[in-house]
Design a protein around this motif. Structure first.
Motif, PDB file in Angstrom:
ATOM      1  N   SER A 159       0.625  -1.369   0.115  1.00 27.85           N
ATOM      2  CA  SER A 159      -0.137   0.243  -0.631  1.00 27.85           C
ATOM      3  C   SER A 159       0.959   0.801  -0.268  1.00 27.85           C
ATOM      4  O   SER A 159       2.021   1.336   0.916  1.00 27.85           O
ATOM      5  CB  SER A 159      -0.978  -0.100   0.954  1.00 27.85           C
ATOM      6  N   PHE A 160       0.667   2.653  -0.901  1.00 27.29           N
ATOM      7  CA  PHE A 160       1.083   4.233  -0.353  1.00 27.29           C
ATOM      8  C   PHE A 160       0.783   3.923   0.971  1.00 27.29           C
ATOM      9  O   PHE A 160       0.332   3.850   1.641  1.00 27.29           O
ATOM     10  CB  PHE A 160      -0.032   4.513  -1.630  1.00 27.29           C
ATOM     11  N   PRO A 161       1.241   4.931   1.382  1.00 22.68           N
ATOM     12  CA  PRO A 161       3.388   5.067   0.814  1.00 22.68           C
ATOM     13  C   PRO A 161       4.044   3.906   1.319  1.00 22.68           C
ATOM     14  O   PRO A 161       5.620   4.544   0.944  1.00 22.68           O
ATOM     15  CB  PRO A 161       3.560   6.429   1.553  1.00 22.68           C
ATOM     16  N   LYS A 162       4.463   2.923   1.740  1.00 24.37           N
ATOM     17  CA  LYS A 162       4.866   1.553   2.226  1.00 24.37           C
ATOM     18  C   LYS A 162       5.386   1.218   1.203  1.00 24.37           C
ATOM     19  O   LYS A 162       6.811   1.342   0.867  1.00 24.37           O
ATOM     20  CB  LYS A 162       4.254   1.077   3.067  1.00 24.37           C
ATOM     21  N   SER A 163       5.361   1.480  -0.088  1.00 21.48           N
ATOM     22  CA  SER A 163       5.013   0.765  -0.732  1.00 21.48           C
ATOM     23  C   SER A 163       6.789   2.052  -1.410  1.00 21.48           C
ATOM     24  O   SER A 163       7.719   1.082  -1.995  1.00 21.48           O
ATOM     25  CB  SER A 163       4.690   0.785  -2.128  1.00 21.48           C
ATOM     26  N   MET A 164       5.740   2.695  -1.653  1.00 22.63           N
ATOM     27  CA  MET A 164       7.296   4.403  -2.140  1.00 22.63           C
ATOM     28  C   MET A 164       8.155   4.219  -1.289  1.00 22.63           C
ATOM     29  O   MET A 164       9.723   3.764  -1.571  1.00 22.63           O
ATOM     30  CB  MET A 164       7.260   4.897  -2.293  1.00 22.63           C
ATOM     31  N   ILE A 165       8.207   3.822   0.099  1.00 28.35           N
ATOM     32  CA  ILE A 165       9.601   3.658   1.256  1.00 28.35           C
ATOM     33  C   ILE A 165      10.571   2.734   1.014  1.00 28.35           C
ATOM     34  O   ILE A 165      11.105   2.320   0.787  1.00 28.35           O
ATOM     35  CB  ILE A 165       8.633   3.888   2.167  1.00 28.35           C
ATOM     36  N   VAL A 166       9.734   0.942   1.118  1.00 26.23           N
ATOM     37  CA  VAL A 166      10.552  -0.093   0.857  1.00 26.23           C
ATOM     38  C   VAL A 166      11.118   0.545   0.063  1.00 26.23           C
ATOM     39  O   VAL A 166      12.147  -0.491  -0.293  1.00 26.23           O
ATOM     40  CB  VAL A 166       9.420  -1.449   1.000  1.00 26.23           C
ATOM     41  N   ASN A 167      10.930  -0.201  -1.713  1.00 28.18           N
ATOM     42  CA  ASN A 167      11.759   0.690  -2.674  1.00 28.18           C
ATOM     43  C   ASN A 167      12.608   1.799  -2.591  1.00 28.18           C
ATOM     44  O   ASN A 167      14.069   1.199  -3.461  1.00 28.18           O
ATOM     45  CB  ASN A 167      10.561   1.213  -4.176  1.00 28.18           C
ATOM     46  N   PHE A 168      12.344   2.900  -2.020  1.00 30.71           N
ATOM     47  CA  PHE A 168      13.507   3.746  -2.278  1.00 30.71           C
ATOM     48  C   PHE A 168      14.652   3.363  -1.275  1.00 30.71           C
ATOM     49  O   PHE A 168      15.820   3.134  -1.462  1.00 30.71           O
ATOM     50  CB  PHE A 168      12.595   4.904  -0.926  1.00 30.71           C
ATOM     51  N   VAL A 169      14.383   2.979   0.490  1.00 33.65           N
ATOM     52  CA  VAL A 169      15.439   2.625   1.331  1.00 33.65           C
ATOM     53  C   VAL A 169      16.114   1.078   1.051  1.00 33.65           C
ATOM     54  O   VAL A 169      17.502   1.113   1.161  1.00 33.65           O
ATOM     55  CB  VAL A 169      14.694   1.551   2.468  1.00 33.65           C
ATOM     56  N   LYS A 171      16.759   0.342  -2.676  1.00 29.07           N
ATOM     57  CA  LYS A 171      17.867   1.106  -3.558  1.00 29.07           C
ATOM     58  C   LYS A 171      19.155   2.476  -2.839  1.00 29.07           C
ATOM     59  O   LYS A 171      19.881   1.687  -3.048  1.00 29.07           O
ATOM     60  CB  LYS A 171      17.308   2.049  -4.526  1.00 29.07           C
ATOM     61  N   HIS A 172      18.283   3.090  -2.188  1.00 33.77           N
ATOM     62  CA  HIS A 172      19.067   4.342  -1.501  1.00 33.77           C
ATOM     63  C   HIS A 172      20.053   4.518  -0.596  1.00 33.77           C
ATOM     64  O   HIS A 172      20.734   4.650  -0.477  1.00 33.77           O
ATOM     65  CB  HIS A 172      18.240   5.649  -1.678  1.00 33.77           C
ATOM     66  N   VAL A 173      19.363   3.859   0.263  1.00 35.63           N
ATOM     67  CA  VAL A 173      19.477   3.498   1.598  1.00 35.63           C
ATOM     68  C   VAL A 173      19.924   1.584   2.101  1.00 35.63           C
ATOM     69  O   VAL A 173      22.054   1.986   2.358  1.00 35.63           O
ATOM     70  CB  VAL A 173      18.681   3.705   2.813  1.00 35.63           C
ATOM     71  N   LYS A 174      19.935   0.962   1.466  1.00 34.60           N
ATOM     72  CA  LYS A 174      20.647  -0.358   1.548  1.00 34.60           C
ATOM     73  C   LYS A 174      21.583  -1.119   0.886  1.00 34.60           C
ATOM     74  O   LYS A 174      22.305  -1.858   0.409  1.00 34.60           O
ATOM     75  CB  LYS A 174      19.334  -1.218   1.943  1.00 34.60           C
ATOM     76  N   LYS A 175      21.677   0.264  -0.417  1.00 33.74           N
ATOM     77  CA  LYS A 175      22.078  -0.191  -1.753  1.00 33.74           C
ATOM     78  C   LYS A 175      21.712  -1.373  -1.983  1.00 33.74           C
ATOM     79  O   LYS A 175      23.093  -2.243  -2.832  1.00 33.74           O
ATOM     80  CB  LYS A 175      23.489   0.704  -1.719  1.00 33.74           C
ATOM     81  N   MET A 176      20.727  -1.775  -2.453  1.00 32.78           N
ATOM     82  CA  MET A 176      20.838  -3.349  -2.843  1.00 32.78           C
ATOM     83  C   MET A 176      20.044  -4.018  -4.095  1.00 32.78           C
ATOM     84  O   MET A 176      19.346  -4.311  -4.681  1.00 32.78           O
ATOM     85  CB  MET A 176      19.422  -4.319  -1.995  1.00 32.78           C
ATOM     86  N   VAL A 177      20.099  -2.819  -4.549  1.00 33.39           N
ATOM     87  CA  VAL A 177      19.525  -2.924  -6.119  1.00 33.39           C
ATOM     88  C   VAL A 177      20.402  -2.012  -7.106  1.00 33.39           C
ATOM     89  O   VAL A 177      20.704  -0.510  -7.672  1.00 33.39           O
ATOM     90  CB  VAL A 177      18.033  -1.805  -6.101  1.00 33.39           C
ATOM     91  N   PRO A 178      21.487  -2.705  -7.391  1.00 34.94           N
ATOM     92  CA  PRO A 178      22.471  -2.465  -8.681  1.00 34.94           C
ATOM     93  C   PRO A 178      21.515  -1.420  -9.127  1.00 34.94           C
ATOM     94  O   PRO A 178      20.540  -1.897 -10.083  1.00 34.94           O
ATOM     95  CB  PRO A 178      23.286  -2.787  -9.273  1.00 34.94           C
ATOM     96  N   ASP A 179      22.181  -0.703  -9.874  1.00 36.93           N
ATOM     97  CA  ASP A 179      21.868   0.400 -11.515  1.00 36.93           C
ATOM     98  C   ASP A 179      21.336  -1.125 -12.230  1.00 36.93           C
ATOM     99  O   ASP A 179      22.507  -1.379 -12.619  1.00 36.93           O
ATOM    100  CB  ASP A 179      22.580   1.653 -11.696  1.00 36.93           C
ATOM    101  N   TYR A 180      20.946  -0.824 -13.348  1.00 35.77           N
ATOM    102  CA  TYR A 180      20.394  -1.708 -14.515  1.00 35.77           C
ATOM    103  C   TYR A 180      19.930  -0.958 -15.714  1.00 35.77           C
ATOM    104  O   TYR A 180      19.429  -0.218 -15.345  1.00 35.77           O
ATOM    105  CB  TYR A 180      20.212  -2.695 -14.117  1.00 35.77           C
ATOM    106  N   ASP A 181      19.953  -1.223 -16.654  1.00 36.76           N
ATOM    107  CA  ASP A 181      19.485  -0.304 -17.834  1.00 36.76           C
ATOM    108  C   ASP A 181      18.829  -1.786 -18.690  1.00 36.76           C
ATOM    109  O   ASP A 181      19.803  -2.116 -19.741  1.00 36.76           O
ATOM    110  CB  ASP A 181      20.026   0.388 -18.642  1.00 36.76           C
ATOM    111  N   ILE A 182      17.187  -1.907 -18.757  1.00 36.00           N
ATOM    112  CA  ILE A 182      16.981  -2.860 -20.188  1.00 36.00           C
ATOM    113  C   ILE A 182      16.109  -2.485 -20.916  1.00 36.00           C
ATOM    114  O   ILE A 182      14.672  -1.574 -20.431  1.00 36.00           O
ATOM    115  CB  ILE A 182      16.529  -4.267 -19.428  1.00 36.00           C
ATOM    116  N   PRO A 183      16.680  -1.973 -22.033  1.00 36.64           N
ATOM    117  CA  PRO A 183      15.785  -1.567 -23.107  1.00 36.64           C
ATOM    118  C   PRO A 183      14.483  -1.938 -23.163  1.00 36.64           C
ATOM    119  O   PRO A 183      13.837  -2.728 -23.422  1.00 36.64           O
ATOM    120  CB  PRO A 183      16.434  -1.188 -24.545  1.00 36.64           C
ATOM    121  N   ASN A 184      13.442  -0.959 -23.471  1.00 40.10           N
ATOM    122  CA  ASN A 184      12.303  -1.918 -23.448  1.00 40.10           C
ATOM    123  C   ASN A 184      11.269  -2.661 -22.141  1.00 40.10           C
ATOM    124  O   ASN A 184       9.884  -2.841 -22.403  1.00 40.10           O
ATOM    125  CB  ASN A 184      11.527  -2.007 -25.015  1.00 40.10           C
TER     126      ASN A 184
END
Length: 560
Positions: A159-169, A171-184
């Motif tokens: 549910s919002f806002p937990k969805s955004m918080i979890v994804n943000f944490v 990626k940016h706090v725990k650094k568990m989501v390395p950058d990637y780029d997949i076209p389309n």
């Protein structure tokens, strides 16, 4: 002449010898029955968010309509799923199946090499991947047949806002989501929205259609896809339901699903069987965070839990676990690897619930044998062949052996896979002309029809011509209070051909090799005693927690 199916006499009174494997034409038929019956009940929960059966129905239909309407996938096409346990997982599985397509469950911890092998081998047309593992997909996608990548964040179905918080944490706090780029690539939520624009057509799913390409054998060589048909899985759901259903309260069970859904044990035993019961699957995303796991368990009046020996052992050794309310717990099912007596006895002591051991393989969807649920205590057996299943022990010449004789365990029944995907040669090695699946496990059957695994054929240690089974050595060492985990392997030895080596993770930092040897001398005959004792901070394991003996063996051989 030994009587046919001697185990029937040991069956609990309520369990039939045979099940009706044709009651449902497909997994989708079972799902639709449950969706109608339990529409308002909770089906899945994760990270504080729950989905009702009605929501699972709606979302999985949308995903199915997206795959067929937008991606134009055709019946029988393969779709890979690469995620830990989260709410997107059951939606995706049921969506793929409802579209008449085949699920390719993919371990999110795969290296690019392993992922590429599986995507190429399965011929997957699409993959749904969690952001944390997007970089792995990016590295190999160009060399695979995958046409569409669907991405999702762990928090996307919350549910919002937990969805955004979890994804943000993440990626940016725990650094568990390395950058990637997949076209389309398309986001999962967008795919569901697009699916709403299409009507899901009536799909005729035949019992012999492949529901899952379930990859196996990664720890013993090249990973092969076991073709599990709708009939295989429906049969196994019927078999397991008959075995545990008399103890289950329809629509009221809450099962802890800590093993990943990409693993056949959790997929069938938790997701499918408990869906048939109208149960509530409580998904644990990261069971390796034992403190967090125990915290989750304290919040929910769970009635059932499945796991492997290492998971139960880990929980028992986590502070706070013994303070949990176990008053609702009536089913603990252990499988995937041998359950150790020390762990089973302590589990009973702490929770009041017997740890019931079951046995199966990816190739048997997975359940083949199970202990009666009214077992008063751990008995060291994998149990009895479940309804509509035959089992026997054979020697190397395919002769059936008698009571208490040790040979290879063989299984025959409607849950045995169709074969390995595009590998008829490998299929012929494991399924003989009479339909017996040769498991590679050494076993014996007692006079009451209970089977006992003695060990993996290839894990057996040969000391001066005597067979040593690592499970026996591990069971003895595990009884020491100072031992947290142990693995026994055979290492080359000039005198005896092979010698026993144990690798131990200490519970008591003061534990010494001499204490281990003294304990072994008391409990094991000479040739079974470990010649080498090594201490480590952790043992190598698969993502499901199975100890990788082969890795330990290879390391030991390299340092000899």
């Amino acid at each position: 002449m030994m009587q046919e199916r001697p185990w029937i006499a040991s069956y609990p009174a309520s369990v039939p010898q045979e099940v009706d494997v044709d009651e449902y034409r497909s997994i989708v038929s079972v799902l639709q029955t449950s969706l109608e019956k339990y529409r308002d009940r909770t089906a899945f929960s994760n990270m504080g968010k729950s989905l009702s059966y009605d929501e699972v129905d709606r979302y999985s239909k949308q995903f199915a309509a997206y795959l067929l309407g937008e991606l134009k996938l055709k019946k029988g096409d393969r779709v890979a799923i690469m995620m830990p346990n989260c709410l997107q997982y059951p939606i995706a599985i049921f969506g793929v199946l409802r579209a008449g397509l085949t699920v390719v469950n993919t371990n999110p911890m795969y290296t690019p090499r392993e992922l590429k092998h599986q995507l190429v081998d399965s011929g997957a047309s699409a993959i749904l991947v969690m952001d944390n593992f997007g970089k792995t997909v990016q590295e190999v996608i160009a060399d695979t047949p995958v046409k569409q990548v669907i991405t999702t964040g762990l928090g996307d179905m919350l549910s919002f806002p937990k969805s955004m918080i979890v994804n943000f944490v993440l990626k940016h706090v725990k650094k568990m989501v390395p950058d990637y780029d997949i076209p389309n690539a398309i986001r999962f939520r967008d795919a569901l929205t697009l699916g709403q624009m299409h009507t899901l057509p009536e799909i005729d799913i035949a019992p012999e259609d492949i529901a899952f390409l379930q990859y196996t054998g990664g720890t013993t060589g090249v990973s092969k896809g076991a073709m599990l048909t709708h009939r295989n899985l429906v049969a196994n759901m019927q078999q397991a339901s008959m075995w545990i259903g008399r103890n289950a309260r329809m629509g009221e069970e809450i099962i802890i699903t800590a093993l990943p859904l990409y693993h056949i044990f959790a997929l069938t035993a938790n997701s499918l069987v408990f869906m048939k019961f109208g149960g509530h699957n409580y998904l644990i995303t990261n069971p390796r965070d034992m403190a967090g796991f125990v915290k989750e368990l304290s919040k929910v009046p769970f009635t059932a839990i499945t796991g492997v020996n290492t998971l139960f052992n880990g929980l028992l050794n986590t502070p706070g676990f013994d303070k949990i309310d176990f008053s609702h717990l009536h089913l603990t099912l252990g499988g995937g690897m041998a359950v150790q007596r020390a762990v089973a006895e302590r589990w009973k002591q702490v929770t009041g619930c017997t740890l019931v051991e079951a046995y199966g393989l990816t190739e048997t969807s997975p359940a083949a044998c199970m202990n009666p649920l009214d077992l008063p205590e751990y008995n060291g057996s994998i149990g009895l062949p479940i309804p509509s299943t035959d089992a026997c022990v054979m020697d190397d010449n395919y002769n059936k052996l008698g009571v208490d004789e040790i040979g290879e365990l063989c299984i025959r029944g409607p849950q045995v896979m169709k074969g390995y995907w595009q590998r008829p040669d490998e299929t012929a090695k494991i399924i003989d002309e009479e339909g017996w699946l040769h498991t590679g496990d050494m076993a014996r059957m007692d006079g009451n029809g209970f089977f006992y695994i003695v060990d993996r054929k290839k894990d057996m240690i040969l000391v001066s011509g005597f067979n040593v089974y690592p499970n026996e050595v591990e069971d003895v060492i595990a009884l020491m209070p100072g031992v947290l985990e142990v693995a026994a392997v055979g290492v080359p030895d000039d005198k005896s051909g092979e010698a026993v080596k144990v690798v131990i993770v200490k519970k008591d930092p003061n534990l010494t090799a001499e204490q281990v040897r003294a304990h072994a001398r008391e409990n094991l005959t000479g040739y079974k005693q470990p010649k080498f004792v090594e201490f480590r901070t952790e043992l190598p394991k698969t993502n499901v927690g199975k100890i990788l003996r082969r890795e330990l063996r290879d390391q030991a051989a390299a340092t000899q």
